[in-house]
Enzyme design. Structure first.
Site, PDB file in Angstrom:
ATOM      1  N   PHE A 126      -6.548  -3.119   9.272  1.00  0.00           N
ATOM      2  CA  PHE A 126      -6.941  -2.688   7.941  1.00  0.00           C
ATOM      3  C   PHE A 126      -5.909  -1.729   7.374  1.00  0.00           C
ATOM      4  O   PHE A 126      -5.320  -0.951   8.109  1.00  0.00           O
ATOM      5  CB  PHE A 126      -8.319  -2.040   8.003  1.00  0.00           C
ATOM      6  CG  PHE A 126      -9.374  -3.022   8.428  1.00  0.00           C
ATOM      7  CD1 PHE A 126     -10.048  -3.777   7.488  1.00  0.00           C
ATOM      8  CD2 PHE A 126      -9.644  -3.248   9.774  1.00  0.00           C
ATOM      9  CE1 PHE A 126     -10.988  -4.721   7.870  1.00  0.00           C
ATOM     10  CE2 PHE A 126     -10.582  -4.190  10.163  1.00  0.00           C
ATOM     11  CZ  PHE A 126     -11.253  -4.936   9.211  1.00  0.00           C
ATOM     12  N   GLU A 127      -5.724  -1.781   6.066  1.00  0.00           N
ATOM     13  CA  GLU A 127      -4.712  -0.935   5.441  1.00  0.00           C
ATOM     14  C   GLU A 127      -4.977   0.545   5.668  1.00  0.00           C
ATOM     15  O   GLU A 127      -4.079   1.374   5.558  1.00  0.00           O
ATOM     16  CB  GLU A 127      -4.647  -1.209   3.940  1.00  0.00           C
ATOM     17  CG  GLU A 127      -5.941  -0.951   3.207  1.00  0.00           C
ATOM     18  CD  GLU A 127      -5.845  -1.341   1.727  1.00  0.00           C
ATOM     19  OE1 GLU A 127      -4.950  -0.861   1.050  1.00  0.00           O
ATOM     20  OE2 GLU A 127      -6.673  -2.159   1.275  1.00  0.00           O
ATOM     21  N   THR A 128      -6.222   0.880   5.977  1.00  0.00           N
ATOM     22  CA  THR A 128      -6.577   2.267   6.241  1.00  0.00           C
ATOM     23  C   THR A 128      -5.998   2.778   7.554  1.00  0.00           C
ATOM     24  O   THR A 128      -5.952   3.979   7.778  1.00  0.00           O
ATOM     25  CB  THR A 128      -8.106   2.386   6.317  1.00  0.00           C
ATOM     26  OG1 THR A 128      -8.602   1.277   7.091  1.00  0.00           O
ATOM     27  CG2 THR A 128      -8.715   2.339   4.937  1.00  0.00           C
TER      28      THR A 128
END
Lengths: 253, 314, 314, 253
Positions: free
Chosen positions: A50-52
């Site tokens: 995930f980009e997080t």
């Protein structure tokens, strides 16, 4: 239609496009489903991240946002945005990003910013988030879209995420080392892009869907000559999707 | 330091504020509420992907200017409700970047370098369309240009590069799980860009779930996130990120976020939400009472897996 | 994978190799010894501050070219002994940078950006004097220029900036405390620039003190350093950083480092050291036997404070 | 001389230059001693950190290198080089770096790279390490040097770390936002730099040391007009240095 929903067909269709070993950049919504489906059914060795900054979570429960604590459990690494985008663009990895958008054009360029003039928009959307970056840096992009003439448009109101730009070699010439859209998974069929011109064409229509129902919802010309009927979801695909991936039907609805 | 004092001392009308967290996680909610109670105006918000704290500050009229990548709240708001209205009404000035761009800009600020290159966004409207006017670009803390393009001097093929200006906000807001009584900060789970934002800022306010002894936080310093000498205010505020999640302590409050989404749809409803949940409570303790003990326990996280398994999230 | 195979597969004559660790800590010693045993030549070493592994590779004649900031070994060698001789004799090609410059170059490589700005080193000989010739600059993996200077496009006062070229070595060597059986790497204590070096490299060899179950290493992923999909070879080699230190496992071996310094002073002595400690042992197990059980226990670290308190370090 | 050694006097003299609240960038050797002495005696609120990334360690035992595991224990943060240099240069912090070198010139520029031609050196030293960066980015630098005509030279063989460059405003004009050398702590006295010209002058000579003994070991002209005798180390300073800082006399010798 048969005993499965459009969303189910979309999630499973996208999952089928994934190869074992791919590194998958997942967003929210259907794209989250598709990533999970890929991992559980089609490509168990794929890594979802995930980009997080959450890399390879166990996903025991379906996250409802990319910042959900569910993307931080059972991961190999909990990091942050700088790290995650260095993975999207890493030359050693074959990274596939799942993206949605409000508008798409013939070359797979995406708008997730606004309708109308940027400075005085009629409708404001959330903005790029990591979409522009994933579309710029990943090895390939799989797009999820509901069909519709206001969605499949001749000209985007705002180009948030680069597809094949003006087609042909234009993406490469713009400065991108790799990537570009691979497929558009819609509620009625799947589009791909011509190798030379990079124009969108209809590759598959879902079982029983007439081609005219698809072209009628697209505001630009699209080649349908080679379109084939998709195989329907198998019982096993549906079982895993329903029982393991989204038993609460948080995203399946 | 009290929450009231921390906000009074470090956040002024017109301050540039970096919001920590990401959409539904670790938003500095208690600080956002206090900003609204203190009626601070004209904030310049800088963030990557922001949800609840961002939307409520925009809705309450505290924000004049925004640089962001994303305004949404996961499945609870595909676009932040009040943000969308404010942009459509022309109430705020918006400059769009991407998440990679914003996080790199904070990284550059944290490293004290004036800009950083990127290979993202060529030929997109993120680069072609500028939200800020030339006049705004002479303001304090606003970059002179949105970006610059150049030819890579180390590439014999003359590849192009986008240069992004560093961000060094007036204040960064962080909600962390632990702070040592020596001021050392430990964020558990994803750090998003909180660490870069804090290091880039002129001042840092940290709210936290627990203040723990120095002897504990320094036993395994590999896990810590920020040194004491960059932190200006520490306020212990359990559930200070509610209704967003705080890994290991509590999940997001799905019911509350759904209620917010519903009430925020029209101006009167949003006003009512503000009156009831922000202006109608004097402080964080009253806010906690309003959620109620059982409300807090419903979302309390499994302390090992970090969220509340089986929580009704519809 | 065995140590022999890992080195055979990923390190070739002429490879550009990033050495992990820093002077007397977590040097990839076992890998360096194996490189010498396999008689690999013409290496291009890239590192910030390197000590023991660097010096022995240079001394053994495996190195042709070096980009570094510092070649020394704390109080055990104010300048690395064989490195100094090799430079004074003109046996190796050297390009000097600073620690900040080298670590930023690895950071840039890890972010896939072609260069990174810095405000360090204006008007110094680090910028004015180039170690590599124009001819060398056409070689694979050598930057076209040592650096570039430019005017900051975001600064209305026209401030200057130094641009440093990214590094993306062929292989990065890391000695870590833990690797999960899923391939996840956890470095304890200071990470120096190991993480940036590994992410920047085309291949990564990790040696480690322990391989631990996935269930353990993924219980607190906040502590982990590198994901499995960037790691090409994992070899369990307890004391694999000896005679340098590995926090929580063992201290540096002060007696051994003093012996090395003494023997390395002249060519015959160094040859004798190599014959005895590197070429004279077939593998890591024989090396451990040669140090001896009590030798290992003398430097064994207190597992909480991380080093051996009261160790005779004169 | 009295009942203390030159090294002891150097470490204590440097410590006296530190203010509470300073953030100290420490190297190996005497500079490590000085940082520890500052913290233990003169400025208990000062924070000692190392370029390797160890911030504010407990320093229960004296480290023998900046990568010693002793700089990783009791810290508030264990990080790495990128992090540590972002601290050296942080505009919010008053950072003081302790540096040594092989050569120094009249304006406090330092050489720790080589003697002779860079491409064919007579003597090779370790190189910059973090010295150039600390000298570039810190708020101020305190230099440790043994006196000697080959050390205090008219012209450096190689300029590794920037001092006041050519004096006057030249440091600022070169692009540095702040910093510059504050003092040179030698085995016989302490030099500082003129506010306007930035030329080195003799500020203090250690108790009993004739000024000529200092000037005789410097190869450039130096103003000695304002030089005063240093106060000797106090019994308490010596006791802490000997009993707590370096009981094994690893660096004191």
């Amino acid at each position: 239609m048969a005993d499965y929903t459009e969303r189910e067909m979309m999630a499973i269709s996208a999952g089928r496009l994934i190869s074992n070993g791919d590194v998958l950049f997942a967003g929210t919504g259907v794209s989250m489903l598709a990533a999970t489906v890929s991992k559980r059914i089609h490509a168990p060795k794929a890594v979802v991240f995930f980009e997080t900054g959450g890399i390879d979570p166990s996903l025991d429960e379906l996250p409802m946002a990319v910042s959900d604590s569910r993307v931080m459990h059972g991961t190999c690494l909990n990091s942050g945005l700088v790290e995650s985008f260095s993975i999207v663009g890493h030359r050693r990895l074959h990274t596939i990003a799942f993206l949605g958008a409000a508008q798409i054009d013939k070359f797979g360029n995406l708008n997730s910013t606004c309708i109308g003039d940027y400075h005085h928009p009629k409708v404001r959307f959330p903005g790029s988030g990591g979409a522009c970056d994933a579309a710029s840096l990943a090895s390939g992009v799989i797009i999820f879209m509901q069909l519709g003439k206001r969605r499949f448009v001749k000209k985007l109101d705002y180009l948030t995420s680069p597809g094949w730009l003006q087609g042909g070699e234009s993406r490469k010439e713009a400065g991108y080392a790799r990537g570009g859209p691979i497929a558009v998974v819609t509620n009625k069929g799947i589009m791909k892009f011509d190798e030379a011109t990079k124009a969108m064409y209809l590759a598959e229509y879902y079982p029983g869907v007439p081609i005219s129902e698809i072209t009628g919802e697209i505001d630009f010309d699209i080649d349908v000559a080679g379109a084939k009927e998709s195989s329907p979801p198998t019982a096993e695909e549906l079982r895993i999707l329903r029982e393991q991936v989204d038993p609460q039907r948080l995203i399946l609805g | 330091m009290s929450l009231t004092e921390a906000v009074q001392r470090f956040i002024k009308n017109g301050s540039q504020v970096a919001l920590g967290g990401f959409t539904v996680s670790r938003n500095p909610m208690a600080v956002a509420y206090e900003i609204i109670r203190q009626n601070i105006k004209d904030l310049h918000i800088v963030c990557h992907s922001q949800g609840q704290s961002f939307d409520i500050l925009v809705g309450a009229g505290c924000v004049k200017r925004v640089e962001l990548a994303y305004g949404a709240n996961g499945r609870f708001a595909s676009t932040c409700v009040r943000f969308r209205k404010a942009v459509e009404r022309g109430d705020i000035e918006v400059e769009d970047y991407s998440n990679n761009q914003m996080s790199l800009r904070f990284l550059a600020g944290s490293l004290s370098i004036p800009f950083i290159p990127s290979k993202s966004g060529f030929e997109t409207d993120l680069l072609h369309k500028e939200g800020f006017s030339t006049e705004m670009r002479s303001h304090r803390k606003v970059a002179r240009k949105k970006f610059a393009e150049m030819t890579d001097p180390f590439d014999s093929d003359g590849g192009k590069v986008v240069l992004l200006p560093a961000l060094q906000p007036d204040v960064a807001l962080v909600h962390a799980q632990y702070v040592g009584d020596d001021g050392t900060v430990r964020i558990k789970g994803l750090t998003f860009a909180d660490i870069e934002q804090a290091k880039a800022a002129d001042a840092v306010i940290v709210t936290c779930e627990e203040i723990v002894p120095k002897s504990f936080i320094r036993l395994d310093p590999d896990q810590n996130s920020l040194p004491p000498f960059l932190i200006d205010a520490v306020v212990r505020l359990p559930y200070g990120a509610h209704p967003t999640a705080c890994r290991l302590f509590y999940d997001y409050d799905a019911k509350h976020l759904n209620m917010y989404r519903y009430m925020a749809r029209d101006d009167a409803g949003f006003r009512k939400y503000l009156d009831e949940w922000v202006l109608g409570v004097a402080n964080h303790e009253e806010y906690l009472d309003k959620i109620g003990g059982s409300g807090l326990m419903t979302i309390k996280a499994d302390p090992v897996i970090g969220y509340r398994p089986g929580l009704d999230r519809r």
